[in-house]
Design an enzyme around this catalytic site. Structure first.
Site, PDB file in Angstrom:
ATOM      1  N   LYS A   1     102.835  10.769   4.673  1.00  0.00           N
ATOM      2  CA  LYS A   1     103.134   9.557   5.431  1.00  0.00           C
ATOM      3  C   LYS A   1     102.044   8.513   5.267  1.00  0.00           C
ATOM      4  O   LYS A   1     100.919   8.816   4.855  1.00  0.00           O
ATOM      5  CB  LYS A   1     103.357   9.889   6.903  1.00  0.00           C
ATOM      6  CG  LYS A   1     102.144  10.373   7.647  1.00  0.00           C
ATOM      7  CD  LYS A   1     102.470  10.415   9.138  1.00  0.00           C
ATOM      8  CE  LYS A   1     101.185  10.348   9.925  1.00  0.00           C
ATOM      9  NZ  LYS A   1     101.264  10.281  11.327  1.00  0.00           N
TER      10      LYS A   1
ATOM     11  N   LYS B   1      96.741   5.152   8.216  1.00  0.00           N
ATOM     12  CA  LYS B   1      95.801   4.026   8.234  1.00  0.00           C
ATOM     13  C   LYS B   1      94.399   4.434   7.801  1.00  0.00           C
ATOM     14  O   LYS B   1      93.607   3.615   7.377  1.00  0.00           O
ATOM     15  CB  LYS B   1      95.787   3.337   9.593  1.00  0.00           C
ATOM     16  CG  LYS B   1      95.357   4.197  10.760  1.00  0.00           C
ATOM     17  CD  LYS B   1      95.310   3.335  12.032  1.00  0.00           C
ATOM     18  CE  LYS B   1      94.766   4.101  13.212  1.00  0.00           C
ATOM     19  NZ  LYS B   1      95.755   4.708  14.063  1.00  0.00           N
TER      20      LYS B   1
ATOM     21  N   LYS C   1      90.032  18.358  15.867  1.00  0.00           N
ATOM     22  CA  LYS C   1      88.783  17.570  15.816  1.00  0.00           C
ATOM     23  C   LYS C   1      87.597  18.457  15.452  1.00  0.00           C
ATOM     24  O   LYS C   1      86.712  18.041  14.714  1.00  0.00           O
ATOM     25  CB  LYS C   1      88.516  16.884  17.163  1.00  0.00           C
ATOM     26  CG  LYS C   1      89.463  15.723  17.458  1.00  0.00           C
ATOM     27  CD  LYS C   1      88.878  14.404  16.976  1.00  0.00           C
ATOM     28  CE  LYS C   1      89.878  13.263  16.911  1.00  0.00           C
ATOM     29  NZ  LYS C   1      90.548  12.958  18.172  1.00  0.00           N
TER      30      LYS C   1
END
Ligand code: TRP
Length: 337
Positions: free
Chosen positions: A202, A205, A119
Site C-alpha cells: 500500500k 507516507k 514499536k
C-alpha cells in the site's frame, strides 16, 4: 465497527501530524471525515502532537507539521464551523486525565497491545513509558469529550477497545457513570487500501518518496512518479490476468479518471494493444487534475497564518470548554480538589 451516526453522537478523532499526507490518506480517511461533518453536531478533530513525542519528534518539524496538517484538512474540505480543530497539547486537561487514567491501566494489558509490540520491534533503542501508555493518552483524548464514535482504521480498533475498558473501569471504581463507551466508526465501506507506485503493497507516507503521491506534490512531481511507476513488460496474450503492479495502476485510475477512460484502457489491456506509456500519461493527467485544486487550497491555508490561528483558537476554546466540564466531574468523584 459501527456504521451509522446520529445527531447526538460525539465524534472524536486524532491524526498524527505529518506534512506528508498522501492521496492514500485522502481516500482512506480524510474524505470520510469530511463526509461525516454533515451528520452530527459535536465533532472534535485534533492533531495528536503529544503522541508524536513518543518517538522524539524534532520541535521545529513538529510545529510545521501541525500547521501543514491543519492546512491539509481544511484544504480537503473540513469546515471549521462544523468541526473543532485543535492541537492536542492546547487542551491541558487531556494530559491531566491521561495521568489519572494511568492509575487504572495495567502493565500487562499495555505490554500486550499490538501497536506497542510493533514499536518495540521498530524502535528497540527507545522503548519509553510514553510508548507503553500511548493507548491511555488516546483514551484521554476521547473520554475527555465523552466521545461516542471514533472514526479510525482497522489498526486502531484495539486502542478503542482499551478506551472502553479504561472508561468503564473508571466508572466502576468511582461508582458513577461518567464515561460512555466509545465505538470505532466507519461508513460501512470496507476500509480501502490505496496501492503504492512501487508495484506492490500500500501507499505508505513513510515508504520511498517516489512510490507515494503526496497531497502537496506539484504537477511535475506527480507526472514523474507515475512515469516511473513499476510495471511489467505488458500483456503477451489476450485477456491475461493483470499482475499486481498493473492492477494497482488501474485501481488509481479508477479513483481519478472518468469511467469511460478506465474502460477504454481495460479493453486495450484485454486485447493486448495497451501501451503503458499512453496509459501512464493519461493516469498522470487525471491525477494532476485531481490533486491540483486540493494542493492549491492547502497551500492557500498554509500561507494564511492569521486564518489558521483563528481556526485552531476557536477549536481549542470549544475543546477546552468541553474538557473542563468533564474534568470537574472527574476530580470530584476522585476526591481531588
Ligand atoms: N493513534 C492514532 C493514529 O496513529 C491517532 C490518535 C491519537 C487518535 N489519539 C486518537 C485516533 C484518539 C483516534 C482517537 O492514527
Amino acid at each position: 465497527m459501527e456504521t451509522s451516526l446520529n445527531k447526538a453522537d460525539i465524534v472524536v478523532s486524532g491524526v498524527r501530524p505529518s506534512g506528508k499526507l498522501t492521496i492514500g490518506n485522502y481516500f482512506g480517511a480524510i474524505r470520510n471525515f469530511v463526509k461525516l461533518q454533515e451528520s452530527c453536531d459535536q465533532i472534535f478533530c485534533f492533531l495528536a502532537d503529544i503522541h508524536t513525542l513518543t518517538t522524539h519528534s524534532d520541535p521545529v518539524e513538529l510545529k510545521n507539521s501541525v500547521k501543514l496538517t491543519t492546512a491539509i484538512y481544511l484544504g480537503c474540505g473540513l469546515d471549521p464551523n462544523k468541526v473543532n480543530i485543535y492541537a492536542q497539547s492546547e487542551v491541558r486537561e487531556i494530559s491531566e486525565l491521561y495521568l489519572y487514567l494511568n492509575m487504572l491501566a495495567y502493565m500487562g494489558e499495555l505490554e500486550k497491545t499490538a501497536a506497542f509490540k510493533d514499536k518495540i520491534r521498530k524502535h528497540a533503542d527507545n522503548i519509553n513509558a510514553g510508548l507503553l501508555t500511548y493507548p491511555v493518552l488516546m483514551a484521554a483524548d476521547v473520554l475527555i469529550h465523552k466521545g461516542t464514535k471514533v472514526p479510525v482504521g482497522k489498526d486502531q480498533i484495539q486502542h478503542i477497545e482499551m478506551m472502553r475498558d479504561f472508561g468503564s473501569r473508571f466508572n466502576f471504581r468511582y461508582q458513577k457513570n461518567i464515561f460512555p463507551e466509545p465505538q470505532p466508526f466507519s461508513f460501512g465501506e470496507e476500509p480501502i487500501k490505496i496501492p503504492s507506485l512501487g508495484g506492490s503493497g500500500k501507499m505508505d507516507k513513510s515508504g520511498p518518496e517516489d512510490h507515494a503521491i503526496f497531497l502537496i506534490d506539484d504537477d511535475k512531481a506527480i507526472e514523474k512518479k507515475i512515469k516511473r511507476a513499476v510495471t511489467d513488460t505488458g500483456p503477451t496474450e489476450k485477456n491475461s490476468v493483470k499482475p499486481e503492479s498493473i492492477e494497482n495502476l488501474f485501481y488509481l485510475m479508477e479513483l481519478v479518471s472518468e469511467k469511460s477512460v478506465v474502460a477504454d484502457f481495460n479493453a486495450r489491456y484485454n486485447d493486448s494493444t495497451i501501451r503503458y506509456g499512453d496509459f501512464k500519461k493519461q493516469l498522470a493527467e487525471d491525477m494532476i487534475q485531481f490533486v491540483r485544486p486540493v494542493r492549491e487550497r492547502i497551500l492557500e491555508f498554509y500561507h494564511n497564518d492569521k486564518l489558521l490561528l483563528e481556526v485552531t483558537n476557536k477549536g481549542a476554546d470549544a475543546a477546552r470548554k468541553s474538557a473542563q466540564k468533564t474534568m470537574k466531574e472527574v476530580r470530584e468523584v476522585m476526591g481531588l480538589k
